[in-house]
Design a protein around this motif. Structure first.
Motif, PDB file in Angstrom:
ATOM      1  N   ASP A 247     -25.918  -3.080 -29.964  1.00 13.35           N
ATOM      2  CA  ASP A 247     -24.471  -3.244 -30.134  1.00 13.35           C
ATOM      3  C   ASP A 247     -23.734  -2.381 -29.127  1.00 13.35           C
ATOM      4  N   GLY A 248     -22.727  -2.934 -28.534  1.00 11.09           N
ATOM      5  CA  GLY A 248     -21.901  -2.175 -27.607  1.00 11.09           C
ATOM      6  C   GLY A 248     -22.399  -2.192 -26.178  1.00 11.09           C
ATOM      7  N   VAL A 249     -23.621  -2.632 -25.946  1.00 11.06           N
ATOM      8  CA  VAL A 249     -24.122  -2.744 -24.578  1.00 11.06           C
ATOM      9  C   VAL A 249     -23.781  -4.150 -24.094  1.00 11.06           C
ATOM     10  N   GLU A 250     -22.881  -4.218 -23.134  1.00  7.39           N
ATOM     11  CA  GLU A 250     -22.446  -5.510 -22.636  1.00  7.39           C
ATOM     12  C   GLU A 250     -23.313  -6.025 -21.499  1.00  7.39           C
ATOM     13  N   ARG A 251     -23.819  -5.092 -20.673  1.00  5.36           N
ATOM     14  CA  ARG A 251     -24.637  -5.507 -19.538  1.00  5.36           C
ATOM     15  C   ARG A 251     -25.462  -4.332 -19.037  1.00  5.36           C
ATOM     16  N   VAL A 252     -26.706  -4.607 -18.643  1.00  5.40           N
ATOM     17  CA  VAL A 252     -27.545  -3.627 -17.959  1.00  5.40           C
ATOM     18  C   VAL A 252     -28.132  -4.331 -16.742  1.00  5.40           C
ATOM     19  N   GLU A 253     -27.987  -3.707 -15.596  1.00  8.11           N
ATOM     20  CA  GLU A 253     -28.560  -4.241 -14.367  1.00  8.11           C
ATOM     21  C   GLU A 253     -29.641  -3.288 -13.878  1.00  8.11           C
ATOM     22  N   GLN A 254     -30.801  -3.845 -13.557  1.00  7.29           N
ATOM     23  CA  GLN A 254     -31.886  -3.050 -12.977  1.00  7.29           C
ATOM     24  C   GLN A 254     -31.629  -3.011 -11.472  1.00  7.29           C
ATOM     25  N   ILE A 255     -31.252  -1.846 -10.946  1.00 10.10           N
ATOM     26  CA  ILE A 255     -30.938  -1.697  -9.529  1.00 10.10           C
ATOM     27  C   ILE A 255     -32.223  -1.579  -8.709  1.00 10.10           C
ATOM     28  N   ASP A 256     -33.123  -0.725  -9.151  1.00 12.79           N
ATOM     29  CA  ASP A 256     -34.443  -0.592  -8.531  1.00 12.79           C
ATOM     30  C   ASP A 256     -35.411  -0.076  -9.593  1.00 12.79           C
ATOM     31  N   GLU A 257     -36.596   0.364  -9.197  1.00  8.90           N
ATOM     32  CA  GLU A 257     -37.606   0.786 -10.175  1.00  8.90           C
ATOM     33  C   GLU A 257     -37.136   1.870 -11.125  1.00  8.90           C
ATOM     34  N   SER A 258     -36.234   2.734 -10.645  1.00  8.66           N
ATOM     35  CA  SER A 258     -35.855   3.872 -11.490  1.00  8.66           C
ATOM     36  C   SER A 258     -34.350   3.999 -11.732  1.00  8.66           C
ATOM     37  N   LEU A 259     -33.558   3.008 -11.351  1.00  5.68           N
ATOM     38  CA  LEU A 259     -32.109   3.106 -11.534  1.00  5.68           C
ATOM     39  C   LEU A 259     -31.571   1.863 -12.237  1.00  5.68           C
ATOM     40  N   THR A 260     -30.770   2.109 -13.281  1.00  4.67           N
ATOM     41  CA  THR A 260     -30.110   1.027 -14.006  1.00  4.67           C
ATOM     42  C   THR A 260     -28.616   1.289 -14.034  1.00  4.67           C
ATOM     43  N   HIS A 261     -27.836   0.209 -14.100  1.00  6.19           N
ATOM     44  CA  HIS A 261     -26.379   0.311 -14.211  1.00  6.19           C
ATOM     45  C   HIS A 261     -25.981  -0.295 -15.555  1.00  6.19           C
ATOM     46  N   TRP A 262     -25.200   0.464 -16.334  1.00  8.81           N
ATOM     47  CA  TRP A 262     -24.825   0.086 -17.694  1.00  8.81           C
ATOM     48  C   TRP A 262     -23.334  -0.168 -17.797  1.00  8.81           C
ATOM     49  N   VAL A 263     -22.978  -1.191 -18.580  1.00  9.36           N
ATOM     50  CA  VAL A 263     -21.596  -1.462 -18.964  1.00  9.36           C
ATOM     51  C   VAL A 263     -21.595  -1.522 -20.483  1.00  9.36           C
ATOM     52  N   THR A 264     -20.830  -0.618 -21.117  1.00  9.70           N
ATOM     53  CA  THR A 264     -20.816  -0.543 -22.575  1.00  9.70           C
ATOM     54  C   THR A 264     -19.382  -0.554 -23.105  1.00  9.70           C
ATOM     55  N   LYS A 265     -19.268  -0.950 -24.353  1.00  3.85           N
ATOM     56  CA  LYS A 265     -18.003  -0.857 -25.085  1.00  3.85           C
ATOM     57  C   LYS A 265     -18.374  -0.506 -26.514  1.00  3.85           C
ATOM     58  N   ILE A 266     -18.240   0.781 -26.828  1.00  7.45           N
ATOM     59  CA  ILE A 266     -18.638   1.279 -28.140  1.00  7.45           C
ATOM     60  C   ILE A 266     -17.436   1.961 -28.776  1.00  7.45           C
ATOM     61  N   GLY A 267     -17.099   1.508 -29.979  1.00  4.02           N
ATOM     62  CA  GLY A 267     -15.959   2.088 -30.679  1.00  4.02           C
ATOM     63  C   GLY A 267     -14.663   1.935 -29.896  1.00  4.02           C
ATOM     64  N   GLY A 268     -14.527   0.833 -29.153  1.00  3.62           N
ATOM     65  CA  GLY A 268     -13.326   0.584 -28.381  1.00  3.62           C
ATOM     66  C   GLY A 268     -13.247   1.340 -27.065  1.00  3.62           C
ATOM     67  N   VAL A 269     -14.302   2.103 -26.733  1.00  7.17           N
ATOM     68  CA  VAL A 269     -14.314   2.888 -25.498  1.00  7.17           C
ATOM     69  C   VAL A 269     -15.203   2.179 -24.468  1.00  7.17           C
ATOM     70  N   ASP A 270     -14.591   1.802 -23.342  1.00  2.90           N
ATOM     71  CA  ASP A 270     -15.335   1.173 -22.249  1.00  2.90           C
ATOM     72  C   ASP A 270     -15.957   2.245 -21.364  1.00  2.90           C
ATOM     73  N   ARG A 271     -17.219   2.027 -20.978  1.00  3.75           N
ATOM     74  CA  ARG A 271     -17.913   2.955 -20.080  1.00  3.75           C
ATOM     75  C   ARG A 271     -18.741   2.145 -19.089  1.00  3.75           C
ATOM     76  N   GLU A 272     -18.856   2.702 -17.898  1.00  9.49           N
ATOM     77  CA  GLU A 272     -19.765   2.192 -16.885  1.00  9.49           C
ATOM     78  C   GLU A 272     -20.452   3.391 -16.286  1.00  9.49           C
ATOM     79  N   PHE A 273     -21.787   3.338 -16.216  1.00  4.71           N
ATOM     80  CA  PHE A 273     -22.517   4.486 -15.690  1.00  4.71           C
ATOM     81  C   PHE A 273     -23.886   4.041 -15.197  1.00  4.71           C
ATOM     82  N   ASP A 274     -24.505   4.905 -14.430  1.00  4.42           N
ATOM     83  CA  ASP A 274     -25.872   4.679 -13.963  1.00  4.42           C
ATOM     84  C   ASP A 274     -26.804   5.611 -14.719  1.00  4.42           C
ATOM     85  N   ALA A 275     -28.009   5.142 -14.939  1.00  6.47           N
ATOM     86  CA  ALA A 275     -29.038   5.963 -15.576  1.00  6.47           C
ATOM     87  C   ALA A 275     -30.288   5.905 -14.701  1.00  6.47           C
ATOM     88  N   GLU A 276     -30.848   7.082 -14.468  1.00  2.00           N
ATOM     89  CA  GLU A 276     -32.067   7.188 -13.671  1.00  2.00           C
ATOM     90  C   GLU A 276     -33.258   7.425 -14.589  1.00  2.00           C
TER      91      GLU A 276
END
Length: 149
Positions: A32-61
């Motif tokens: 819930d709240g995860v709108e999109r995850v993109e696999q950029i490469d083997e160790s990097l993902t890009h996340w778009v979330t909307k949880i509790g009305g709060v929009d976030r975009e971030f990368d996770a390694e």
């Protein structure tokens, strides 16, 4: 910094549970709240979330990935501070315990209140229950990445 730790047993072999978890782009199907995850490469993902009305975009390694055992990550750049690890433990040949531990820094009043009242814990518990249903109904993973980081 706050922490949440939740576990669930899934009725699939450890390899199946792990393989499905490596398919990050399927996360919106059970988180819930995860709108999109993109696999950029083997160790990097890009996340778009909307949880509790709060929009976030971030990368996770991905900082550590050991097939059938664990995947650890940390956010990079942006304002969201989060790290965590998901581990996979075989219970028997057909069942697996999936444990998710996440450390995060609530941002702003709304997130601090949500954390204090257990919203984040309930969110993670619900996500794990939906993962269980997702993988058990499929019976097999939708893909796999067996590399190590």
């Amino acid at each position: 910094m706050s922490q949440v730790k939740e576990s669930i047993e899934v009725d699939v072999p450890v390899r199946t549970a792990y393989n499905q978890w490596t398919q990050f782009e399927t996360f919106p199907l059970f988180m819930d709240g995860v709108e999109r995850v993109e696999q950029i490469d083997e160790s990097l993902t890009h996340w778009v979330t909307k949880i509790g009305g709060v929009d976030r975009e971030f990368d996770a390694e991905i900082t550590e990935q050991v097939p059938d055992e664990r995947i650890a990550w940390v956010t990079v750049g942006g304002t969201t501070e989060q790290s965590g690890v998901v581990t996979f433990h075989p219970i028997d040949p057909t069942r697996t315990q999936v444990t998710l531990r996440m450390d995060f820094d609530p941002e702003g009043l709304a997130e601090t209140i949500a954390d204090k009242f257990g919203f984040i814990d309930r969110q993670v518990t619900g996500d794990l229950k939906r993962f269980k249903k997702f993988i058990e109904e499929r019976g097999t993973e939708s893909g796999a990445w067996r590399g190590e980081v």
